[in-house]
Enzyme design. Structure first.
Site, PDB file in Angstrom:
ATOM      1  N   HIS A   1      45.543  58.203  32.143  1.00  0.00           N
ATOM      2  CA  HIS A   1      44.378  57.700  31.411  1.00  0.00           C
ATOM      3  C   HIS A   1      43.044  58.179  31.982  1.00  0.00           C
ATOM      4  O   HIS A   1      41.999  57.811  31.492  1.00  0.00           O
ATOM      5  CB  HIS A   1      44.386  56.167  31.368  1.00  0.00           C
ATOM      6  CG  HIS A   1      44.105  55.530  32.700  1.00  0.00           C
ATOM      7  ND1 HIS A   1      45.069  55.304  33.643  1.00  0.00           N
ATOM      8  CD2 HIS A   1      42.958  55.083  33.251  1.00  0.00           C
ATOM      9  CE1 HIS A   1      44.538  54.753  34.710  1.00  0.00           C
ATOM     10  NE2 HIS A   1      43.253  54.603  34.513  1.00  0.00           N
TER      11      HIS A   1
HETATM   12  C1  UD1 Z   1      38.943  51.570  32.763  1.00  0.00           C
HETATM   13  C2  UD1 Z   1      38.296  51.807  34.121  1.00  0.00           C
HETATM   14  C3  UD1 Z   1      39.233  52.624  34.987  1.00  0.00           C
HETATM   15  C4  UD1 Z   1      40.609  51.994  35.075  1.00  0.00           C
HETATM   16  C5  UD1 Z   1      41.139  51.736  33.675  1.00  0.00           C
HETATM   17  C6  UD1 Z   1      42.429  50.965  33.805  1.00  0.00           C
HETATM   18  C7  UD1 Z   1      35.833  52.054  34.229  1.00  0.00           C
HETATM   19  C8  UD1 Z   1      34.725  53.033  34.347  1.00  0.00           C
HETATM   20  N1  UD1 Z   1      37.064  52.575  33.980  1.00  0.00           N
HETATM   21  O1  UD1 Z   1      39.092  52.833  32.128  1.00  0.00           O
HETATM   22  O2  UD1 Z   1      38.692  52.704  36.300  1.00  0.00           O
HETATM   23  O3  UD1 Z   1      41.455  52.853  35.764  1.00  0.00           O
HETATM   24  O4  UD1 Z   1      40.202  50.949  32.945  1.00  0.00           O
HETATM   25  O5  UD1 Z   1      43.174  50.942  32.668  1.00  0.00           O
HETATM   26  O6  UD1 Z   1      35.619  50.875  34.355  1.00  0.00           O
HETATM   27  N2  UD1 Z   1      40.295  50.558  24.616  1.00  0.00           N
HETATM   28  C9  UD1 Z   1      41.008  49.898  23.667  1.00  0.00           C
HETATM   29  N3  UD1 Z   1      41.420  48.624  23.947  1.00  0.00           N
HETATM   30  C10 UD1 Z   1      41.137  47.982  25.105  1.00  0.00           C
HETATM   31  C11 UD1 Z   1      40.366  48.656  26.048  1.00  0.00           C
HETATM   32  C12 UD1 Z   1      39.953  49.952  25.806  1.00  0.00           C
HETATM   33  O7  UD1 Z   1      41.287  50.428  22.600  1.00  0.00           O
HETATM   34  O8  UD1 Z   1      41.558  46.820  25.301  1.00  0.00           O
HETATM   35  C13 UD1 Z   1      39.885  51.948  24.342  1.00  0.00           C
HETATM   36  C14 UD1 Z   1      38.493  52.080  23.751  1.00  0.00           C
HETATM   37  O9  UD1 Z   1      38.498  53.131  22.850  1.00  0.00           O
HETATM   38  C15 UD1 Z   1      37.651  52.499  24.945  1.00  0.00           C
HETATM   39  C16 UD1 Z   1      38.631  53.306  25.783  1.00  0.00           C
HETATM   40  O10 UD1 Z   1      39.903  52.687  25.573  1.00  0.00           O
HETATM   41  O11 UD1 Z   1      36.513  53.193  24.577  1.00  0.00           O
HETATM   42  C17 UD1 Z   1      38.332  53.288  27.264  1.00  0.00           C
HETATM   43  O12 UD1 Z   1      38.152  51.962  27.758  1.00  0.00           O
HETATM   44  P1  UD1 Z   1      37.199  51.684  29.034  1.00  0.00           P
HETATM   45  O13 UD1 Z   1      37.326  50.281  29.472  1.00  0.00           O
HETATM   46  O14 UD1 Z   1      35.826  52.186  28.756  1.00  0.00           O
HETATM   47  O15 UD1 Z   1      37.764  52.667  30.122  1.00  0.00           O
HETATM   48  P2  UD1 Z   1      39.255  52.941  30.570  1.00  0.00           P
HETATM   49  O16 UD1 Z   1      39.566  54.365  30.293  1.00  0.00           O
HETATM   50  O17 UD1 Z   1      40.154  51.899  30.021  1.00  0.00           O
HETATM   51  N1  UDP Z   2      50.396  48.682  34.221  1.00  0.00           N
HETATM   52  C1  UDP Z   2      51.115  47.903  33.341  1.00  0.00           C
HETATM   53  N2  UDP Z   2      51.503  48.445  32.153  1.00  0.00           N
HETATM   54  C2  UDP Z   2      51.254  49.741  31.812  1.00  0.00           C
HETATM   55  C3  UDP Z   2      50.533  50.533  32.747  1.00  0.00           C
HETATM   56  C4  UDP Z   2      50.098  49.972  33.929  1.00  0.00           C
HETATM   57  O1  UDP Z   2      51.402  46.752  33.621  1.00  0.00           O
HETATM   58  O2  UDP Z   2      51.650  50.179  30.723  1.00  0.00           O
HETATM   59  C5  UDP Z   2      49.921  48.042  35.454  1.00  0.00           C
HETATM   60  C6  UDP Z   2      50.417  48.649  36.758  1.00  0.00           C
HETATM   61  O3  UDP Z   2      50.783  47.586  37.596  1.00  0.00           O
HETATM   62  C7  UDP Z   2      49.201  49.360  37.301  1.00  0.00           C
HETATM   63  C8  UDP Z   2      48.076  48.497  36.788  1.00  0.00           C
HETATM   64  O4  UDP Z   2      48.513  48.129  35.480  1.00  0.00           O
HETATM   65  O5  UDP Z   2      49.165  49.431  38.684  1.00  0.00           O
HETATM   66  C9  UDP Z   2      46.712  49.131  36.729  1.00  0.00           C
HETATM   67  O6  UDP Z   2      46.807  50.168  35.903  1.00  0.00           O
HETATM   68  P1  UDP Z   2      45.825  51.288  35.473  1.00  0.00           P
HETATM   69  O7  UDP Z   2      46.597  52.524  35.741  1.00  0.00           O
HETATM   70  O8  UDP Z   2      45.410  50.986  34.094  1.00  0.00           O
HETATM   71  O9  UDP Z   2      44.490  51.234  36.376  1.00  0.00           O
HETATM   72  P2  UDP Z   2      44.046  51.937  37.733  1.00  0.00           P
HETATM   73  O10 UDP Z   2      44.881  51.371  38.816  1.00  0.00           O
HETATM   74  O11 UDP Z   2      44.187  53.414  37.567  1.00  0.00           O
HETATM   75  O12 UDP Z   2      42.598  51.576  37.846  1.00  0.00           O
END
Ligand code: UD1
Ligand code: UDP
Length: 365
Positions: free
Chosen positions: A206
């Protein structure tokens, strides 16, 4: 009573705050209020974790949702400021490195509310990662810095932080694993997917650096295409990844791979059961590097750097460039069943949250 506001916003925050919140309630000496910013809001990115981790419903939900970095950070700040004005906590606890972490810390600092940062001191050395900016700034605002591994202590010392606020306590993410181990073992996900232990590789991606650039993302997909000819792949798609795959015309390629099990984001219990029983993990996640280290599952981290070097030094993690050849070559030894030796890092023992709560109570006097 020690009154704290415990802040969560995104998926990796829930398994970090859950053990701290629970220890606080169990202590009888803390009054923790749980605020969910709503950075992640889909049921599969948020609600399911409250169930799986036994976290109580948030006391406040700010509903900030998605947006640019500035929009999201600002929206969390506005919501958190209002809440803190009403709640007047003694401390604010933030975890990890997401935008909600930094936004809450910025607000608390300007309101003169002490901040505890859990997972302090981690550094990738790569300021193009939004999380690296969040880490540096949150640490610079925090009064108590709870560290998971030696590299965190080293960075904070080098940056000139006052040593009295820094504590190596271990890893709360591992607390959640240990607490939920029985429920994880009982989860039926392997049977539902028709898979056997050790017969598949698990994939999560991601990071914007991998999935927001069509040429890099399609190179990774070429590697997956080749790998699934050797071993079943399970790939729970993060919403960012699903959206960019669709935008770049890559989603159908993924869907058409015969040995690819594409799923929506999975709940914590099924995900960890899959991780624990995988022959190989391919990821760009932060937390997954730690979880695979704890279980000794071979992990290829599709990044040029990591803020969690102990997972490479002691654990089973290895960095691999996000190119087709590099990924495919790095996976080969594990497809044939190779198992690296590993050690669990010091203090990753399921008791980090207990240490944090004791230190906070002592500090508060
Ligand atoms: C965020 C965090 C990242 C973390 C990740 C974990 C920041 C800068 N990034 O990245 O560090 O590793 O979460 O998963 O805080 N979206 C949905 N549904 C949701 C949430 C997001 O559809 O419930 C989609 C939206 O299109 C959004 C995109 O995902 O624009 C990204 O979401 P965002 O929270 O901005 O960043 P992540 O890539 O999820
Ligand atoms: N995780 C989960 N389901 C998924 C992917 C991830 O439960 O489909 C959990 C897993 O325990 C992971 C945590 O979510 O360590 C955090 O995940 P993510 O990779 O989104 O965030 P990051 O650690 O990169 O910030």
């Amino acid at each position: 009573m020690l009154k704290t506001v415990n802040v969560v916003g995104a998926r990796p925050n829930f398994m970090k705050i859950a053990p701290i919140h629970r220890r606080m309630l169990d202590s009888g000496r803390c009054d923790p209020v749980l605020i969910h910013t709503g950075q992640h809001y889909d049921g599969r990115m948020s609600d399911s974790f409250f169930q799986d981790l036994g976290l109580p419903k948030p006391d406040r939900y700010l509903g900030v949702g998605s947006g640019s970095h500035a929009e999201q950070t600002a929206a969390v700040m506005i919501g958190i400021e209002k809440a803190l004005m009403e709640l007047c906590p003694d401390w604010v606890i933030v975890v990890g490195d997401v935008n909600s972490t930094l936004a809450a810390a910025l607000v608390a600092a300007k309101m003169h509310i002490p901040i505890a940062h859990v997972e302090a001191g981690l550094r990738s050395g790569d300021r193009r990662m939004p999380e690296e900016i969040n880490r540096i700034l949150t640490d610079s605002l925090a009064d108590l810095l709870f560290v998971t591994e030696q590299s965190g202590l080293d960075h904070l010392t080098k940056e000139g932080h006052d040593g009295s606020g820094i504590h190596l306590v271990g890893n709360v993410m591992i607390d959640s694993l240990v607490e939920q181990l029985e429920a994880i073992e009982n989860d039926p996900v392997l049977e539902s997917l028709g898979l056997e232990a050790d017969s598949y590789a698990l994939v999560t991606l991601h990071r914007p650096s991998n999935v927001d650039h069509p040429e890099i993302f399609s190179g990774i997909i070429d590697a997956l295409e080749a790998l699934q000819q050797r071993i079943d792949l399970v790939f729970p798609l993060h919403p960012r990844t699903e959206k960019t795959a669709a935008r770049f015309g890559l989603l159908d390629r993924l869907k058409n791979m015969p040995s690819m099990h594409l799923t929506p984001p999975l709940g914590y219990l099924p995900f960890i059961r899959l991780l624990k029983n995988a022959r190989l993990m391919l990821t760009d996640s932060g937390g997954v590097q730690e979880e695979t280290t704890f279980f000794g599952v071979p992990c290829l981290t599709c990044r040029e750097n990591t803020e969690r070097p102990v997972t490479i030094e002691l654990g089973t993690n290895r960095l691999v460039s996000p190119s087709t050849r590099a990924i495919f070559d790095a996976a080969q030894p594990f497809l044939d069943g190779g198992k690296p030796s590993f050690q669990v890092p010091p203090l990753w023992d399921g008791k980090a949250a207990q240490r944090i709560v004791e230190i906070m109570l002592e500090t508060a006097g």
